[in-house]
Design a protein around this motif. Structure first.
Motif, PDB file in Angstrom:
ATOM      1  N   TYR A 199     -21.200 -16.960  28.205  1.00  0.00           N
ATOM      2  CA  TYR A 199     -22.836 -16.302  28.102  1.00  0.00           C
ATOM      3  C   TYR A 199     -23.086 -15.984  27.199  1.00  0.00           C
ATOM      4  O   TYR A 199     -24.429 -15.310  26.577  1.00  0.00           O
ATOM      5  CB  TYR A 199     -22.507 -15.406  29.203  1.00  0.00           C
ATOM      6  CG  TYR A 199     -22.148 -15.538  30.541  1.00  0.00           C
ATOM      7  CD1 TYR A 199     -23.106 -15.406  31.864  1.00  0.00           C
ATOM      8  CD2 TYR A 199     -21.080 -15.443  31.552  1.00  0.00           C
ATOM      9  CE1 TYR A 199     -22.856 -16.818  32.543  1.00  0.00           C
ATOM     10  CE2 TYR A 199     -20.856 -15.877  32.371  1.00  0.00           C
ATOM     11  CZ  TYR A 199     -21.754 -16.185  33.137  1.00  0.00           C
ATOM     12  OH  TYR A 199     -20.966 -17.264  33.942  1.00  0.00           O
ATOM     13  N   ASN A 201     -24.445 -15.128  23.931  1.00  0.00           N
ATOM     14  CA  ASN A 201     -26.547 -15.069  23.268  1.00  0.00           C
ATOM     15  C   ASN A 201     -27.367 -16.013  24.015  1.00  0.00           C
ATOM     16  O   ASN A 201     -28.456 -16.656  23.859  1.00  0.00           O
ATOM     17  CB  ASN A 201     -26.256 -16.323  22.086  1.00  0.00           C
ATOM     18  CG  ASN A 201     -25.565 -15.287  20.584  1.00  0.00           C
ATOM     19  OD1 ASN A 201     -25.134 -13.861  20.921  1.00  0.00           O
ATOM     20  ND2 ASN A 201     -24.308 -15.965  20.119  1.00  0.00           N
ATOM     21  N   ASN A 203     -29.158 -14.825  27.677  1.00  0.00           N
ATOM     22  CA  ASN A 203     -29.407 -13.749  27.987  1.00  0.00           C
ATOM     23  C   ASN A 203     -29.399 -14.353  29.821  1.00  0.00           C
ATOM     24  O   ASN A 203     -30.528 -14.825  30.301  1.00  0.00           O
ATOM     25  CB  ASN A 203     -31.017 -13.360  28.174  1.00  0.00           C
ATOM     26  CG  ASN A 203     -31.676 -12.167  28.014  1.00  0.00           C
ATOM     27  OD1 ASN A 203     -30.909 -11.328  28.924  1.00  0.00           O
ATOM     28  ND2 ASN A 203     -32.923 -11.914  27.810  1.00  0.00           N
ATOM     29  N   THR A 206     -28.600 -10.965  35.627  1.00  0.00           N
ATOM     30  CA  THR A 206     -26.983  -9.379  35.616  1.00  0.00           C
ATOM     31  C   THR A 206     -26.996  -9.593  37.951  1.00  0.00           C
ATOM     32  O   THR A 206     -28.064  -9.986  38.501  1.00  0.00           O
ATOM     33  CB  THR A 206     -28.236  -8.208  34.790  1.00  0.00           C
ATOM     34  OG1 THR A 206     -29.034  -7.894  36.085  1.00  0.00           O
ATOM     35  CG2 THR A 206     -28.170  -8.892  33.470  1.00  0.00           C
ATOM     36  N   ASP A 209     -30.347  -7.611  38.715  1.00  0.00           N
ATOM     37  CA  ASP A 209     -31.028  -8.418  38.743  1.00  0.00           C
ATOM     38  C   ASP A 209     -31.247  -9.526  39.836  1.00  0.00           C
ATOM     39  O   ASP A 209     -32.407  -9.496  40.792  1.00  0.00           O
ATOM     40  CB  ASP A 209     -31.387  -9.434  38.346  1.00  0.00           C
ATOM     41  CG  ASP A 209     -32.133  -9.349  36.354  1.00  0.00           C
ATOM     42  OD1 ASP A 209     -32.444  -8.343  36.387  1.00  0.00           O
ATOM     43  OD2 ASP A 209     -31.418  -9.962  35.903  1.00  0.00           O
ATOM     44  N   PRO A 233     -31.457 -17.926  34.271  1.00  0.00           N
ATOM     45  CA  PRO A 233     -32.629 -17.410  33.296  1.00  0.00           C
ATOM     46  C   PRO A 233     -33.006 -18.544  32.846  1.00  0.00           C
ATOM     47  O   PRO A 233     -33.072 -19.421  32.842  1.00  0.00           O
ATOM     48  CB  PRO A 233     -31.097 -17.424  32.450  1.00  0.00           C
ATOM     49  CG  PRO A 233     -30.174 -17.462  33.760  1.00  0.00           C
ATOM     50  CD  PRO A 233     -29.990 -18.547  34.384  1.00  0.00           C
ATOM     51  N   SER A 235     -33.101 -19.551  29.502  1.00  0.00           N
ATOM     52  CA  SER A 235     -32.478 -20.094  29.032  1.00  0.00           C
ATOM     53  C   SER A 235     -31.564 -21.126  29.415  1.00  0.00           C
ATOM     54  O   SER A 235     -31.046 -21.741  28.749  1.00  0.00           O
ATOM     55  CB  SER A 235     -31.658 -19.155  27.496  1.00  0.00           C
ATOM     56  OG  SER A 235     -30.821 -18.289  28.773  1.00  0.00           O
TER      57      SER A 235
END
Length: 247
Positions: A199, A201, A203, A206, A209, A233, A235
């Motif tokens: 996980y 770098n 984001n 959670t 969330d 996410p 990303s």
């Protein structure tokens, strides 16, 4: 006052959901295998929480949940959150006991509990929210059995909607991508460093969330049903094809 029953409420998404629903004025039946954590949660949430040390793989434990007296027995929402993944070994090298544990938890226990509570949920015109995964749709190496269990959960949710037609009971499959919780530590045999590296770098989603997503679904007008919701996410995206090349 409404009542939610949450499986796997001792950590991660289940714990965050317990806190969110108690904050929203609901009664919370918090179940899980770690009694010390359940007692700590009950101390935190007070009279809004009923902690029950339950192993979802144990049929008799599940039957107890269907026999709860009011007001706790008046269950309006079942959150099937408890689940785990075996280590990411190729199937040909995987430990059969770890595979069976995932199947017993993610599939067999979920089906047994859902079926046990359906009469009450129908009586209460309640709802069921099942935690699936993007793994139900997108394959990756080392995820065969875990992904298959989550595909089962996704399809069960859709077909259960057919069985419950006309009852008013809502059913939703939530299919998240990368969520940073204890789940990955457990999957990596307790290796916190491996989880942190996964996980780093990026984001991730959670637990909070997802608790907010679950709350939103649960509090929609009763004539609306979210069949399935997939979230990742920003990303994270889909992997490319893998090609095994000859030497």
């Amino acid at each position: 006052m409404n009542t939610i029953l949450i499986t796997g409420a001792t950590a991660g998404i289940g714990l965050a959901a317990a806190r969110r629903f108690a904050q929203g004025g609901w009664r919370v039946i918090a179940t899980g295998r770690r009694g010390d954590r359940l007692r700590a949660l009950a101390d935190e949430l007070g009279d809004a929480c009923l902690p029950l040390e339950i192993d979802i793989r144990d049929p008799e434990s599940l039957a107890q949940l269907a026999r709860l007296d009011p007001p706790w027995g008046d269950i309006d929402l079942l959150l099937n959150n408890a689940g785990l993944a075996p280590p990411m070994d190729d199937l040909q090298q995987a430990d059969p006991a770890a595979l069976n544990n995932a199947i017993d938890t993610n599939v067999t226990g979920l089906v047994a509990l859902t079926r046990a509570l359906l009469p009450k949920l129908i009586e209460r015109t309640g709802a069921i929210i099942n935690l699936s995964s993007v793994a139900a749709t997108y394959p990756y190496r080392g995820g065969a059995v875990y992904a298959a269990t989550k595909a089962f959960v996704r399809q069960l949710s859709l077909d259960l909607r057919c069985d419950l037609a006309g009852t008013g009971v809502r059913v939703t499959s939530i299919e998240p991508g990368m969520v940073e919780t204890e789940f990955t530590v457990v999957r990596n045999r307790g290796d916190q460093a491996a989880s942190d590296a996964l996980y780093a770098n990026m984001n991730p989603i959670t637990a909070e969330d997802l608790a907010e997503t679950i709350w939103w679904i649960a509090t929609l007008p009763p004539h609306l049903n979210i069949n399935a919701i997939e979230l990742m996410p920003v990303s994270q995206t889909w992997a490319g094809f893998t090609v095994a090349r000859e030497a």
